[in-house]
Design a protein around this motif. Structure first.
Motif, PDB file in Angstrom:
ATOM      1  N   GLN A  23       0.970  -1.144   0.110  1.00  0.00           N
ATOM      2  CA  GLN A  23      -0.089  -0.011  -0.088  1.00  0.00           C
ATOM      3  C   GLN A  23       0.826   1.256   0.040  1.00  0.00           C
ATOM      4  O   GLN A  23       0.383   2.372  -0.576  1.00  0.00           O
ATOM      5  CB  GLN A  23      -0.928  -0.186   1.236  1.00  0.00           C
ATOM      6  N   ARG A  24       1.871   1.215   0.802  1.00  0.00           N
ATOM      7  CA  ARG A  24       2.644   2.745   0.830  1.00  0.00           C
ATOM      8  C   ARG A  24       3.778   2.554  -0.471  1.00  0.00           C
ATOM      9  O   ARG A  24       4.472   1.522  -0.668  1.00  0.00           O
ATOM     10  CB  ARG A  24       3.540   2.444   2.210  1.00  0.00           C
ATOM     11  N   PRO A  25       3.669   3.803  -1.024  1.00  0.00           N
ATOM     12  CA  PRO A  25       4.360   3.954  -2.374  1.00  0.00           C
ATOM     13  C   PRO A  25       5.657   3.399  -2.370  1.00  0.00           C
ATOM     14  O   PRO A  25       6.361   3.030  -3.206  1.00  0.00           O
ATOM     15  CB  PRO A  25       4.019   5.463  -2.493  1.00  0.00           C
ATOM     16  N   TYR A  26       6.529   4.041  -1.454  1.00  0.00           N
ATOM     17  CA  TYR A  26       7.926   3.745  -1.353  1.00  0.00           C
ATOM     18  C   TYR A  26       8.095   2.207  -1.121  1.00  0.00           C
ATOM     19  O   TYR A  26       9.204   1.697  -1.658  1.00  0.00           O
ATOM     20  CB  TYR A  26       8.960   4.586  -0.616  1.00  0.00           C
ATOM     21  N   VAL A  27       7.294   1.432  -0.349  1.00  0.00           N
ATOM     22  CA  VAL A  27       7.504   0.134  -0.178  1.00  0.00           C
ATOM     23  C   VAL A  27       7.043  -0.735  -1.459  1.00  0.00           C
ATOM     24  O   VAL A  27       7.717  -1.674  -1.874  1.00  0.00           O
ATOM     25  CB  VAL A  27       6.624  -0.492   0.889  1.00  0.00           C
ATOM     26  N   ARG A  28       6.041  -0.250  -2.125  1.00  0.00           N
ATOM     27  CA  ARG A  28       5.791  -0.783  -3.525  1.00  0.00           C
ATOM     28  C   ARG A  28       6.837  -0.600  -4.308  1.00  0.00           C
ATOM     29  O   ARG A  28       7.212  -1.339  -5.262  1.00  0.00           O
ATOM     30  CB  ARG A  28       4.615  -0.085  -4.105  1.00  0.00           C
TER      31      ARG A  28
END
Length: 318
Positions: A23-28
Motif C-alpha cells: 500500500q505504501r508507495p515507497y514500499v511498493r
C-alpha cells in the motif's frame, strides 16, 4: 544480434506484479525493484573489439529469491512506523526526485538493511566511487560490494530504463523518451567506461580488487500497441514487465483508447502507480493541435506510453 526463443509470447500485460500488493508507495517501489528481473538473460558483448572484462547478470530466479527473502521486512515497512526509516533514507539522498537516483537509493536501502538483518550476503563497501585521471573526474562506479558467500568483491553498475521497442526488437531498437538513448548505447557505455576498473580505492576499506562485475538493468519495456505474435529475443527476460506504446499522431488508435479516460502519470509512476493521483489530472489536450504530450499515461490500471513514431527530440526527464 541473437536468435529469438522458440516459443512466441503475445503482447499481453504482465499480470504477475507482486509489488502491487503493498500500500505504501515507497514500499511498493522497493518491492518492484527487487521482484523485477534484470532485462537481460545474459550480457551481450556490444563492444567485442575493445579490451573489456567479463560482465555477468543476475538471473530472474536470483531476484525472485531476494524478493522472497525480504518479504517479511517489506510487510513490516508497509504496516509499521519503520516506513519512516525508508522515507528518510531515500529523501536525504542527492536528487531523490530523479528516477535513476531513486532506483539506486532503493537498492542501497535493501543492501544495507538486508545485510544488517542477515537476509543476503552483500556488504556495501562503497558507492558512487569517483574515478580520476590526474585531477580530472572520468567517471563513477555505482556499488562496490563484498559477497561473503563467495568471498569476493563485486562491482554492480545500475540502470533503470523505460524503453519503447520497434521491429526487429534488437537492443538498438529499444529507445527512451530521449531518442538518443537506447539499450545498446547504454550497455556499450557500461561495458567500455564503467567496467574497466580492477582496483578501487574506498574510504573505509582501503584499496579493493574487483573479482566480478554485474550489470543491473531494470525498468519497463513498451511494445507498439496492437503488436501481434511478439517473440522474446533470447537476451530478453521472459518475465520482464512489458506494456504498450502508441504513436502520438495515430489518432485512430488513440480514439479506441478514449483519450478522456487517460490519466497522465506523475513522474515517479514510471516505477509504480499511485492511486491517490486519480481524479487530479488537468485536461489532457493541452499541447499544440490537441496532440497528447509525450509521456506515460494510465487507461485505468493499464500503463501506456504516448510517443512520436517519427524522430522528435524530447527533453529527457528520466
Amino acid at each position: 544480434m541473437s536468435e529469438p526463443i522458440a516459443q512466441p509470447t503475445s503482447t499481453r500485460l504482465i499480470n504477475d506484479a507482486p509489488w502491487e500488493t503493498y500500500q505504501r508507495p515507497y514500499v511498493r517501489d522497493l518491492a518492484y525493484v527487487l521482484a523485477c528481473p534484470n532485462v537481460l538473460t545474459k550480457w551481450l558483448d556490444v563492444a567485442p573489439y575493445q579490451n573489456t572484462h567479463t560482465i555477468s547478470v543476475h538471473s530472474a530466479s536470483f531476484w525472485q529469491t531476494q524478493f522472497e527473502a525480504y518479504q517479511v521486512r517489506l510487510d513490516e515497512l508497509d504496516s509499521t512506523n519503520d516506513y519512516q526509516a525508508l522515507t528518510r533514507y531515500l529523501l536525504k539522498r542527492p536528487s531523490p526526485n530523479r528516477l535513476g537516483f531513486h532506483f539506486e537509493g532503493l537498492l542501497s536501502f535493501w543492501l544495507e538493511d538486508g545485510f544488517a538483518r542477515k537476509l543476503h550476503p552483500y556488504e556495501m563497501l562503497a558507492n558512487n566511487v569517483q574515478l580520476f585521471n590526474g585531477k580530472q573526474t572520468t567517471g563513477e562506479l555505482d556499488l562496490i560490494l563484498y559477497n561473503h558467500e563467495e568471498k569476493l568483491t563485486e562491482h554492480w553498475e545500475l540502470a533503470i530504463k523505460f524503453f519503447m521497442g520497434s521491429a526487429p526488437f534488437e537492443p538498438i531498437n529499444w529507445v527512451g523518451i530521449n531518442s538518443n538513448d537506447n539499450l545498446q548505447r547504454k550497455m556499450t557505455h557500461m561495458q567500455t567506461k564503467q567496467f574497466g576498473s580492477i582496483w578501487v580505492d574506498t574510504e573505509n576499506h582501503g584499496q579493493v580488487k574487483i573479482g566480478k562485475r554485474y550489470g543491473v538493468i531494470k525498468g519497463r519495456f513498451f511494445l507498439p500497441i496492437n503488436t501481434c505474435n511478439f517473440t522474446y529475443p533470447s537476451w530478453l527476460s521472459p518475465s520482464f514487465p512489458i506494456h504498450e506504446w502508441c504513436d502520438k499522431y495515430d489518432t485512430s488508435t488513440l480514439a479506441t483508447l478514449d483519450i478522456r479516460a487517460l490519466r497522465a502519470a506523475h513522474y515517479i509512476e514510471w516505477f509504480t502507480r499511485r492511486d491517490f493521483y486519480d481524479g487530479r489530472q488537468s485536461p489532457l489536450n493541452n499541447s499544440k493541435n490537441d496532440i497528447l504530450k509525450t509521456g506515460l499515461y494510465f487507461a485505468g490500471d493499464r500503463p501506456i506510453v504516448i510517443y512520436p513514431k517519427q524522430t522528435e527530440q524530447v527533453e529527457n526527464k528520466l
